[in-house]
Design a protein around this motif. Sequence first.
Motif, mmCIF file in Angstrom:
data_model
loop_
_atom_site.group_PDB
_atom_site.id
_atom_site.type_symbol
_atom_site.label_atom_id
_atom_site.label_comp_id
_atom_site.label_asym_id
_atom_site.label_seq_id
_atom_site.Cartn_x
_atom_site.Cartn_y
_atom_site.Cartn_z
ATOM 1 N N LEU A 49 0.836 -1.212 0.000
ATOM 2 C CA LEU A 49 0.000 0.000 0.000
ATOM 3 C C LEU A 49 0.873 1.266 0.000
ATOM 4 C CD1 LEU A 49 -2.668 1.537 0.168
ATOM 5 C CD2 LEU A 49 -2.559 1.245 2.676
ATOM 6 N N ALA A 50 1.855 1.320 0.878
ATOM 7 C CA ALA A 50 2.724 2.514 0.942
ATOM 8 C C ALA A 50 3.371 2.768 -0.421
ATOM 9 C CB ALA A 50 3.786 2.335 2.029
ATOM 10 N N ALA A 51 3.861 1.708 -1.050
ATOM 11 C CA ALA A 51 4.491 1.853 -2.366
ATOM 12 C C ALA A 51 3.489 2.341 -3.405
ATOM 13 C CB ALA A 51 5.112 0.527 -2.792
ATOM 14 N N TYR A 85 0.802 6.398 -7.131
ATOM 15 C CA TYR A 85 -0.386 7.241 -7.317
ATOM 16 C C TYR A 85 -0.032 8.724 -7.385
ATOM 17 C CZ TYR A 85 -4.320 10.041 -5.598
ATOM 18 O OH TYR A 85 -5.261 11.023 -5.423
ATOM 19 N N ILE A 86 0.878 9.182 -6.522
ATOM 20 C CA ILE A 86 1.103 10.625 -6.394
ATOM 21 C C ILE A 86 2.003 11.183 -7.497
ATOM 22 C CG2 ILE A 86 3.128 10.645 -4.835
ATOM 23 C CD1 ILE A 86 -0.097 12.824 -4.540
ATOM 24 N N GLU A 87 2.793 10.322 -8.117
ATOM 25 C CA GLU A 87 3.798 10.810 -9.081
ATOM 26 C C GLU A 87 3.243 11.792 -10.123
ATOM 27 O OE1 GLU A 87 6.388 7.890 -10.938
ATOM 28 O OE2 GLU A 87 7.708 9.570 -11.473
ATOM 29 N N GLU A 147 -6.137 11.067 1.520
ATOM 30 C CA GLU A 147 -7.401 10.479 1.045
ATOM 31 C C GLU A 147 -7.197 9.058 0.522
ATOM 32 O OE1 GLU A 147 -10.662 12.517 0.105
ATOM 33 O OE2 GLU A 147 -9.854 13.234 2.025
ATOM 34 N N PHE A 148 -6.139 8.884 -0.263
ATOM 35 C CA PHE A 148 -5.844 7.585 -0.873
ATOM 36 C C PHE A 148 -5.627 6.522 0.218
ATOM 37 C CE2 PHE A 148 -3.101 4.342 -2.671
ATOM 38 C CZ PHE A 148 -3.483 4.230 -4.000
ATOM 39 N N ILE A 149 -4.869 6.905 1.242
ATOM 40 C CA ILE A 149 -4.523 5.960 2.315
ATOM 41 C C ILE A 149 -5.765 5.606 3.144
ATOM 42 C CG2 ILE A 149 -3.226 5.746 4.495
ATOM 43 C CD1 ILE A 149 -1.016 7.521 3.030
ATOM 44 N N VAL A 150 -6.561 6.638 3.458
ATOM 45 C CA VAL A 150 -7.757 6.406 4.271
ATOM 46 C C VAL A 150 -8.767 5.554 3.501
ATOM 47 C CG1 VAL A 150 -9.721 7.571 5.348
ATOM 48 C CG2 VAL A 150 -7.391 8.412 5.745
ATOM 49 N N LYS A 151 -8.898 5.826 2.199
ATOM 50 C CA LYS A 151 -9.821 5.032 1.366
ATOM 51 C C LYS A 151 -9.404 3.573 1.290
ATOM 52 C CE LYS A 151 -12.021 8.421 -1.634
ATOM 53 N NZ LYS A 151 -11.504 9.409 -2.592
ATOM 54 N N ALA A 152 -8.101 3.327 1.433
ATOM 55 C CA ALA A 152 -7.597 1.943 1.410
ATOM 56 C C ALA A 152 -7.771 1.259 2.774
ATOM 57 C CB ALA A 152 -6.127 1.931 0.987
ATOM 58 N N LEU A 161 -1.553 -0.339 8.333
ATOM 59 C CA LEU A 161 -2.651 -1.173 7.842
ATOM 60 C C LEU A 161 -2.728 -2.407 8.728
ATOM 61 C CD1 LEU A 161 -4.793 -1.705 5.571
ATOM 62 C CD2 LEU A 161 -2.982 -2.914 4.332
ATOM 63 N N ASP A 162 -3.900 -2.637 9.303
ATOM 64 C CA ASP A 162 -4.088 -3.822 10.148
ATOM 65 C C ASP A 162 -3.029 -3.878 11.263
ATOM 66 O OD1 ASP A 162 -5.401 -6.105 10.891
ATOM 67 O OD2 ASP A 162 -4.677 -7.343 9.223
ATOM 68 N N GLY A 163 -2.620 -2.690 11.739
ATOM 69 C CA GLY A 163 -1.668 -2.610 12.843
ATOM 70 C C GLY A 163 -0.192 -2.654 12.452
#
Length: 258
Positions: A20-22, A27-29, A47-52, A100-102
Motif C-alpha cells: 500500500l505505501a508503495a 499514485y502521487i507521481e 485520502e488515498f490511504i484512508v480510502k484503502a 494497515l491492520d496494525g
Amino acid sequence: MAVEIKSKSDIEKMRATCRLAASVLEYIEPFVQPGVTTEELNRLCHEFIVKAGAYPSPLNYHGFPKSICTSINEVICHGIPGSQTLREGDIINIDITTTLDGYFGDCSDMFVVGGEASPAASKLIDVTRRSLWLGIAEVGPGKRIGDIGAAIYDFAGRKHGYGVVDAFCGHGIGREFHMAPQVSHRGRRGTGLRMKPGMTFTIEPMINEGTHECDILGDGWTAVTRDRRLSAQAEHTILVTEHGYEVLTLRSGCYQPG
Ligand code: MF3
Ligand code: CO
Ligand code: CO
C-alpha cells in the motif's frame, strides 16, 4: 534491544502495508507538477490511504502535523507539507508511511518537478538510489548490519564525495513505526547485529551534495543541510529471508539496478 522476528502471519501483514505505501508513491507521481502545493500532495495521499482502510502514520506521530513528509531541495527529511508551491526543476522527496491492520510500511523516493533536473541534481538522485540498492545487496541471513551502511558510505561518500547523513538512520519496523535495530548509513564492515530471517527494517540513505551536517528549522521537524546545498533520499522496507532479502515496498516503475 532484541530485534523482533516476524511470524508468517506478521510477514503477510507487512507485505500488505508495504504494498500500500508503495502504491501511494505510484499514485502521487503524476501530481508532482509545477504550481502544486505540498499541502495538496498531502491531501491527495491522505485520502488515498484512508480510502484503502489504512492510517497515514506520520499524522500526530510525536506531534508531526501532516500525513506525509515532503522534503524539497536542501531539505534532508521530515519536511512538513504546507503552502509552498513546487517549481520547475525542484527535487522533492515524498516519504509515505502507512499503518494497515496494525502494521507499518515505510518508503520514499525522489521526484523531479517538471521532469528535468540539473545535471548536478540528477547525479545526486542517481547516486542516492544506487547507494540504497548497494545497501540492500548486503542484506541476508548471517550478514552484519554494519555492512549495509559501509556499502552506502563507500559508494556515496568515498567514491562520489557526497555527504552521508548520520543524524538519521534506517530502523526496524513492524507493529511500531520505529523499533530496533538502528540501521546506520555510515556503518563499519563486519560490525553490528547479525541479520536473521524474519527481521524487517528500512534502509533510507540521505545523501547531500556538500556537508553531511544538518540544522533543524524552527518548526522542530524540518532537517536541512547546514550549507543549504541539495539533499536526496530513497527508502525501502526490507524483509530478511532464508536466502537473502525481499524488498517489500517495490512498485511498478520503481528504480532497480541492472
Ligand atoms: N517516514 C520517516 C522515516 O522514514 C519518519 C517520519 S516521522 C514524521 O522514518 F513524524 F516525521 F512523520
Ligand atoms: Co523510515
Ligand atoms: Co520513511
